[in-house]
Write a protein that holds these residues in place. Sequence first.
Motif, short mmCIF file in Angstrom:
data_model
loop_
_atom_site.label_atom_id
_atom_site.label_comp_id
_atom_site.label_asym_id
_atom_site.label_seq_id
_atom_site.Cartn_x
_atom_site.Cartn_y
_atom_site.Cartn_z
N SER A 143 -40.16 -16.26 -52.82
CA SER A 143 -40.91 -15.01 -52.72
C SER A 143 -41.16 -14.69 -51.26
O SER A 143 -41.59 -15.55 -50.49
CB SER A 143 -42.25 -15.11 -53.45
OG SER A 143 -42.94 -13.88 -53.37
N TRP A 148 -46.80 -16.56 -53.21
CA TRP A 148 -46.40 -16.17 -54.57
C TRP A 148 -47.48 -15.33 -55.25
O TRP A 148 -47.59 -15.32 -56.48
CB TRP A 148 -46.10 -17.41 -55.43
CG TRP A 148 -44.74 -17.98 -55.24
CD1 TRP A 148 -44.39 -19.03 -54.47
CD2 TRP A 148 -43.52 -17.53 -55.86
NE1 TRP A 148 -43.04 -19.27 -54.55
CE2 TRP A 148 -42.48 -18.37 -55.41
CE3 TRP A 148 -43.22 -16.49 -56.75
CZ2 TRP A 148 -41.15 -18.20 -55.81
CZ3 TRP A 148 -41.90 -16.33 -57.15
CH2 TRP A 148 -40.88 -17.19 -56.69
N ILE A 150 -47.98 -12.42 -56.53
CA ILE A 150 -47.15 -11.27 -56.87
C ILE A 150 -47.60 -10.57 -58.14
O ILE A 150 -48.08 -11.19 -59.09
CB ILE A 150 -45.66 -11.65 -57.02
CG1 ILE A 150 -45.50 -12.76 -58.07
CG2 ILE A 150 -45.10 -12.09 -55.68
CD1 ILE A 150 -44.06 -13.10 -58.38
N THR A 155 -42.44 -8.46 -57.39
CA THR A 155 -41.27 -9.29 -57.69
C THR A 155 -40.02 -8.44 -57.90
O THR A 155 -38.93 -8.80 -57.45
CB THR A 155 -41.52 -10.24 -58.88
OG1 THR A 155 -40.39 -11.09 -59.03
CG2 THR A 155 -41.78 -9.49 -60.16
N ASP A 158 -38.63 -7.37 -54.65
CA ASP A 158 -38.13 -8.54 -53.93
C ASP A 158 -36.95 -9.19 -54.65
O ASP A 158 -36.81 -10.41 -54.69
CB ASP A 158 -39.29 -9.54 -53.78
CG ASP A 158 -39.02 -10.63 -52.78
OD1 ASP A 158 -38.14 -10.45 -51.92
OD2 ASP A 158 -39.68 -11.69 -52.87
N SER A 161 -37.47 -11.96 -57.09
CA SER A 161 -37.78 -13.26 -56.48
C SER A 161 -36.59 -14.22 -56.48
O SER A 161 -36.76 -15.44 -56.45
CB SER A 161 -38.97 -13.93 -57.18
OG SER A 161 -40.11 -13.09 -57.17
#
Length: 261
Positions: A143, A148, A150, A155, A158, A161
């Motif tokens: 992450s 983390w 999130i 997520t 990203d 993840s």
Amino acid sequence: MLSDAVRIELADELERAERERVAIDPLIARHPDIDVVDAYEIQLINIRRRLDGGARVVGHKVGLSSEAMQRMMGVDEPDYGHLLAEMEVYEDVPVEAGRYLFPRVEVEVGFVLGADLPGAECTEADVLAATVAFAPAIELIDSRIKDWNIGLADTISDNASSAGFVLGAQRVAPKDIDVKAIDAVLTRNGEVVAEGRSDAVLGDPVIAVAWLARKVASFGVRLKAGDIVLPGSCTRAIDARPGDDFHAEFAGLGSVRLQFI
């Protein structure tokens, strides 16, 4: 809904965080109006940039594919990210933990497609017909968000993840194994750290792949022959540290190893 300018700005932040290995604050904390559409567009901005730089999509991963994770995130469907050729790691080549911010590993039954999948009308039967083999897999997740911490939009933005993946050598045809009943055991440095079964993924990982085919079709994407699909983890995610040696054993499907230095 965010403006295009803000989406680009957040994509820039995530790209820089990954490149420089300096995590950023959650997007949703700073932009509480961010929604799922924004998040997928932010993900796609960075994927397109990597493709423009010569990267190649080799498949997709499904996240949030367990009921527990969906409840935690307050959602009623999974999410997805892209797998790029440059993200593949190998059993016999240790990975530098320092390349990542907060690396973790997940145990998955990988799908190797031998034919293109339909789009919006894809069914579980279509997935089984198109899958040439299942493979033992470990997904390396990371992450770019601090600690983390999130939410769903974090997520998805990203790349769900995702950070890497490794496939074991064995391949098993769908007709030769019940994909809903594959027990998996993950050891770290010889100690069992997680156990699970393939039906932890929506009751049947085939459901996750069919969902993915329908979902990406809404973005004009098709899952194609040769693609790898990671449908979600059989076990909880385990932190990875320098020196860790992970080994995942799948009943009837073989094993896969991932080492960190």
